[in-house]
Design an enzyme around this catalytic site. Structure first.
Site: not given
Lengths: 423, 423
Positions: B14, B17-18, B173, B302, B318
């Site tokens: 993946g 961000f992680g 949003e 996540d 994030a």
């Protein structure tokens, strides 16, 4: 839902350069204009190859037709597709129902054609729409990914052999940019395969690339392409295209990525207008661009077969389409004012430009011909100048400056899947 | 094809961000890193709603993983999908074959979930990938086009009723931006229907929007949304979604456009790791983020269910994913250096920000809470600052400045078709 509008109704089919120019010319409160397009945007097609090669993002070269025409209060935009035209009843059959007109401007353009080999379409995508550009971008970027995963040297090379069919402006631009990507953008990013081993082959059945230019410019273009790392093969016909190979005359080349920049066929709507069409399906119009027997129907842009006073055909390029659109707008306005005979269309040749790659281009303005860096600068200024919208110009300039300095291409994003193309 | 590399091999699944933070932390020549992602790009997900609402183009918020990691010579990127993990044999089953690891970091994140109503997916697209964003953009823009063509007032209003399900940051949003588009961007462009008649409904099953924020900020957010023209309905559960209607409790509303911002489920890979998972499918990890019984396997982002010292869960945002990725990178480096026990992960709360629309946002930094224009400025600066790449930051700023002055949104381009979504 509203009271009938007594003003004459001009229907324009197609929001490309020709149709949009006609709509803008007809900005007059004494008539109303309906522009019909099956897409919601006008596309700046001369830069479409940059979207296909990940140099520009799609919104940089496309703008919603509604936004372009929002201040022209006599104009309406319909998102719909013209299926047929009933010349006797003066109405267009749209997919969602009929639409009556007093004047009709048909500007539905051309698409790529495979000379009777429609089965080549799934293996060799062409480049006319933004979705086409995304398909090419995805296939090119994924080819380098497959090469990275492939252990067998021959199968790996098949992923690194790119064949561009057709040596016109689009083919030359695609091949030149692919060579730049392989040589300069990607090399440091792959660990196992070397993108510099990519072969970019530009295949043209005729005797030279850029046949619309003077012979010496064609030769210069071929030389510049070879300097960028493109193999140019003229006089070579493609006789078969499969999922993993392409047949060039007697030779078979293993290639997983074939791009089609060869044949063009006029929109099928041309054949529904009752007028003679040429071999490519273009409608043979009268000198004022109207149909024989139907002075209220006009054809402009790539769908029109028009001729210059000397007998040469008007070329299928954006400036010609724009000039035709404006001309037809003027003719309709003159008719509505009661001015009798229509002026014939006269094509003004503003010159021709084709870019080849970084600092490489050819230009021809009448007897003035030049190539290399000066031609590239003229190409750059002209293309940025003609882009619609201040914002797009600025963003495109910024993207190009960034690419120029870094050799990076910012739109290298793979989205979607080929299931769509093949369904 | 190459001699075996004797260095310890860290596989990261993946490139969000992680995973990306872990890869960068592991920039050390004594080990090698392979980052596997089924997409070729890292996505700046906090701005994905801007692509969905035509404010940004996709390449502005996405960058190729290869490009991000090209200077990190111990890192390799593989475009592939992890199907399973064999913990005993220490290898990952990728779609294209097995891949052995010494250390494994699983960072495959989460996707949207429909609480057992998978048939809702085709009517109510969620927002996790760029393709999701294109689907939402297409449906929203085409809804206004359908309204323009529709003569029947009730059917027209169904095209102008937009329902956003879920009152978290993404839902807020999306709803706020839709209201801005309907009220400010589109009105002058349509001749028959009035985009200002659009109803934007934000539906939340819980008692308030933005439940991750303090109660008074939730109330302020709801007020700002209503000022922008959004109807906020809290305490309302969606019980059915069809092609042309949505059922809210006992009421049925005619709507052709439902957007899903409600449920999130962890990547199915989490269940293949042999460790307990929570209700949302998140893996319950040890304090150092490793698996019980498998100190060489870590879960970040996540997909991980981790807790703060006080017992509150680490939020699925994030900054938390980045911190986890860096932490795991440090733990692996320490182990390779022979440092004994792993440090536990400690989440540092940098505060929370959510934007609502033009000059409207809420912000919470510890005890400091504010909303409106100041929060909006902080949101803007923070999001531009964290965007990857100088070029993206500049282009995004330019796009926003342009949107701000003109109320235009430059990416209003419809491409693709819904055939893909539904196949």
């Amino acid at each position: 839902m509203s009271q009938p509008d007594p003003r004459p109704h001009v229907v324009i089919l197609g929001g490309g350069f020709g149709g949009l120019a006609a709509a803008r010319q007809l900005d007059d409160p004494s008539l109303r204009v309906t522009l019909v397009d099956r897409r919601n945007h006008h596309l700046f097609q001369p830069l479409l190859y940059q979207v296909a090669t990940a140099g520009l993002s799609a919104p940089s070269i496309a703008a919603p037709l509604r936004q372009i025409l929002r201040k022209q209060s006599n104009a309406t935009v319909l998102l719909d597709e013209a299926v047929d035209v009933d010349l006797a009843a003066k109405q267009v059959m749209l997919a969602q129902g009929p639409l009556a007109y007093d004047y009709l401007v048909v500007a539905t353009g051309a698409t790529h054609a495979y000379f009777g080999h429609d089965d080549w379409a799934r293996h060799a995508p062409g480049l006319k729409t933004l979705d086409d550009a995304f398909t090419i971008r995805r296939r090119v970027l994924l080819a380098f990914e497959h090469a990275e995963r492939e252990d067998d040297p021959a199968r790996r090379q098949a992923w690194l052999n790119f064949v561009v069919v057709g040596g016109g402006a689009t083919g030359v631009e695609l091949a030149g940019t692919l060579a730049e990507i392989a040589r300069h953008t990607l090399p440091r990013e792959f660990r196992r395969s070397d993108p510099r081993r990519a072969n970019i082959l530009l295949v043209e059945a005729g005797p030279r690339v850029l046949p619309a230019f003077a012979e010496d410019l064609s030769a210069k273009a071929a030389k510049q392409l070879e300097k960028l790392g493109v193999q140019v093969r003229t006089g070579t016909a493609v006789t078969a295209i499969g999922a993993d190979s392409v047949r060039l005359g007697e030779e078979t080349l293993a290639s997983r990525t074939v791009l089609w920049a060869a044949g063009v066929a006029a929109s099928p709507l041309g054949k529904r207008l009752g007028a003679p069409v040429d071999r490519a399906g273009r409608v043979q119009v009268l000198p004022d661009l109207s149909l024989p027997d139907h002075p209220e129907v006009f054809v402009v842009g790539d769908l029109a077969s028009a001729f210059r006073p000397g007998g040469q055909p008007v070329p299928g390029v954006a400036p010609a389409a724009k000039q035709m659109g404006r001309h037809v707008g003027e003719v309709i306005l003159a008719r509505l004012r009661g001015d009798g005979a229509s002026k014939p269309f006269r094509y003004r040749d503003d010159g021709a430009l084709a870019t080849i790659g970084r600092m490489a281009a050819v230009a021809q303005f009448g007897r003035l011909k030049f190539s290399g860096l000066p031609a590239w600068w003229v190409w750059l200024v002209a293309h940025v100048y003609f882009l619609i919208g201040f914002r797009n110009r600025l963003v495109v300039l910024l993207d190009w400056a960034w690419s120029y300095w870094t050799y990076q291409r910012h739109a290298r994003i793979v989205t979607g899947s080929d299931r769509t193309d093949e369904s």
